[in-house]
Design a protein around this motif. Sequence first.
Motif, mmCIF file in Angstrom:
data_model
loop_
_atom_site.group_PDB
_atom_site.id
_atom_site.type_symbol
_atom_site.label_atom_id
_atom_site.label_comp_id
_atom_site.label_asym_id
_atom_site.label_seq_id
_atom_site.Cartn_x
_atom_site.Cartn_y
_atom_site.Cartn_z
ATOM 1 N N ASP A 1 0.291 4.224 1.144
ATOM 2 C CA ASP A 1 -0.005 5.222 2.181
ATOM 3 C C ASP A 1 1.159 5.489 3.139
ATOM 4 O O ASP A 1 1.348 6.618 3.603
ATOM 5 C CB ASP A 1 -1.219 4.784 3.017
ATOM 6 C CG ASP A 1 -2.324 4.165 2.188
ATOM 7 O OD1 ASP A 1 -2.009 3.415 1.242
ATOM 8 O OD2 ASP A 1 -3.496 4.412 2.484
ATOM 9 N N ASN A 2 1.921 4.430 3.454
ATOM 10 C CA ASN A 2 2.995 4.587 4.443
ATOM 11 C C ASN A 2 4.208 5.336 3.906
ATOM 12 O O ASN A 2 5.037 5.807 4.682
ATOM 13 C CB ASN A 2 3.468 3.210 4.935
ATOM 14 C CG ASN A 2 2.415 2.500 5.764
ATOM 15 O OD1 ASN A 2 1.753 3.124 6.577
ATOM 16 N ND2 ASN A 2 2.246 1.209 5.534
ATOM 17 N N ARG B 1 4.406 6.635 -8.398
ATOM 18 C CA ARG B 1 3.403 7.696 -8.311
ATOM 19 C C ARG B 1 3.314 8.387 -9.667
ATOM 20 O O ARG B 1 4.243 8.310 -10.483
ATOM 21 C CB ARG B 1 3.759 8.699 -7.209
ATOM 22 C CG ARG B 1 5.062 9.430 -7.417
ATOM 23 C CD ARG B 1 5.475 10.190 -6.162
ATOM 24 N NE ARG B 1 6.719 10.921 -6.371
ATOM 25 C CZ ARG B 1 7.505 11.341 -5.392
ATOM 26 N NH1 ARG B 1 7.181 11.116 -4.128
ATOM 27 N NH2 ARG B 1 8.611 12.006 -5.657
ATOM 28 N N LYS C 1 0.857 -1.189 0.000
ATOM 29 C CA LYS C 1 0.000 0.000 0.000
ATOM 30 C C LYS C 1 0.892 1.238 0.000
ATOM 31 O O LYS C 1 1.892 1.288 0.731
ATOM 32 C CB LYS C 1 -0.875 0.011 1.253
ATOM 33 C CG LYS C 1 -1.836 -1.161 1.365
ATOM 34 C CD LYS C 1 -2.462 -1.186 2.756
ATOM 35 C CE LYS C 1 -3.274 -2.446 2.981
ATOM 36 N NZ LYS C 1 -3.640 -2.624 4.400
ATOM 37 N N SER D 1 0.131 8.787 -5.411
ATOM 38 C CA SER D 1 0.838 7.543 -5.110
ATOM 39 C C SER D 1 -0.006 6.356 -5.552
ATOM 40 O O SER D 1 -1.185 6.260 -5.205
ATOM 41 C CB SER D 1 1.130 7.451 -3.610
ATOM 42 O OG SER D 1 2.085 8.424 -3.240
ATOM 43 N N THR E 1 5.633 8.194 2.832
ATOM 44 C CA THR E 1 5.569 9.659 2.743
ATOM 45 C C THR E 1 6.952 10.293 2.847
ATOM 46 O O THR E 1 7.100 11.495 2.688
ATOM 47 C CB THR E 1 4.669 10.219 3.858
ATOM 48 O OG1 THR E 1 5.151 9.734 5.121
ATOM 49 C CG2 THR E 1 3.223 9.768 3.665
#
Length: 290
Positions: A25-26, A221, A23, A228, A28
């Motif tokens: 999301d982590n 991304r 995923k 992303s 960054t």
Amino acid sequence: MAGYADGTPLDRVQYLEAKLILKPDNFTSVQAFRDFGKIVQRTAKKLGVGFIEDREAELRPQIREIIFGDTSDFRLYNNAFILRRRISYVDGFPVGDPEVVFKYRHPDEQKAAAVDVRPQIAGKYRIKFKAEALPLKDQVGGYRILYSHNCQFGLSQVHEGNRSSVTTLVKVFPALATLKKSDDEKIALVNEGIVEEVLLPLGELDFGKGIVAKCDISLWRTRGEHKSLVGEFAFQVKFDRKEDVAEKQKKLVAQFYVTLQNDVENWLALGVTKTAMVYRLKGNEPQSHE
């Protein structure tokens, strides 16, 4: 012995590439890459797998630009072919020869081997036939195999004009001949998507008996809006003949791969591949063999 039309023996699998799709999301910051790398090291230590950290793991990530080409109806992808171009960037500027990769990817090893992916070009090219391990589509703790029959070369090795023409494409890649419908067909960017890949080498996994795998982590991304798409952890082993890899090492590689899935379960994105995410950018769900 089976071979291609010119009598050349069929290519054989000489790489195992194991992938975990993650995923996004982590991810960054680059620290998230390194945090994931620490989990990889812990899993390796737990199983007695050696780990040698890459010096680049403490440096800036590498940046690469990736685009996919296909017909408007995704005829390549729907027939298990993938065509992409990749450009590396250093300090914001493109470096080196853009790399073209043409592949046929299928769960059936014999089908994948039988497709002659060799290009009709005057320049140099490389063939890589890989077994690609991915988690099961709907649960953690197992794996499935896709066979990826790849050809790669620098863009400078191709001298044909009008590279967006399907006619030119078929001339370079005769394996696509049956997919051509008319002389004026074009290929274009898949979903108008340009992917920025942020990649960090993590190190090498040592499974013993010469079975050493480089591993890295990356984020895909979109260029522009920087949406992303997906992350990926991957490690790759090269061998001459898969039959020569000792049973103990085969089991250890599989054990590491399955154990790592359990150790990073909350990070995993099941049932997708990086390429599939690009083909889904506009919500279309093309048929695929992945």
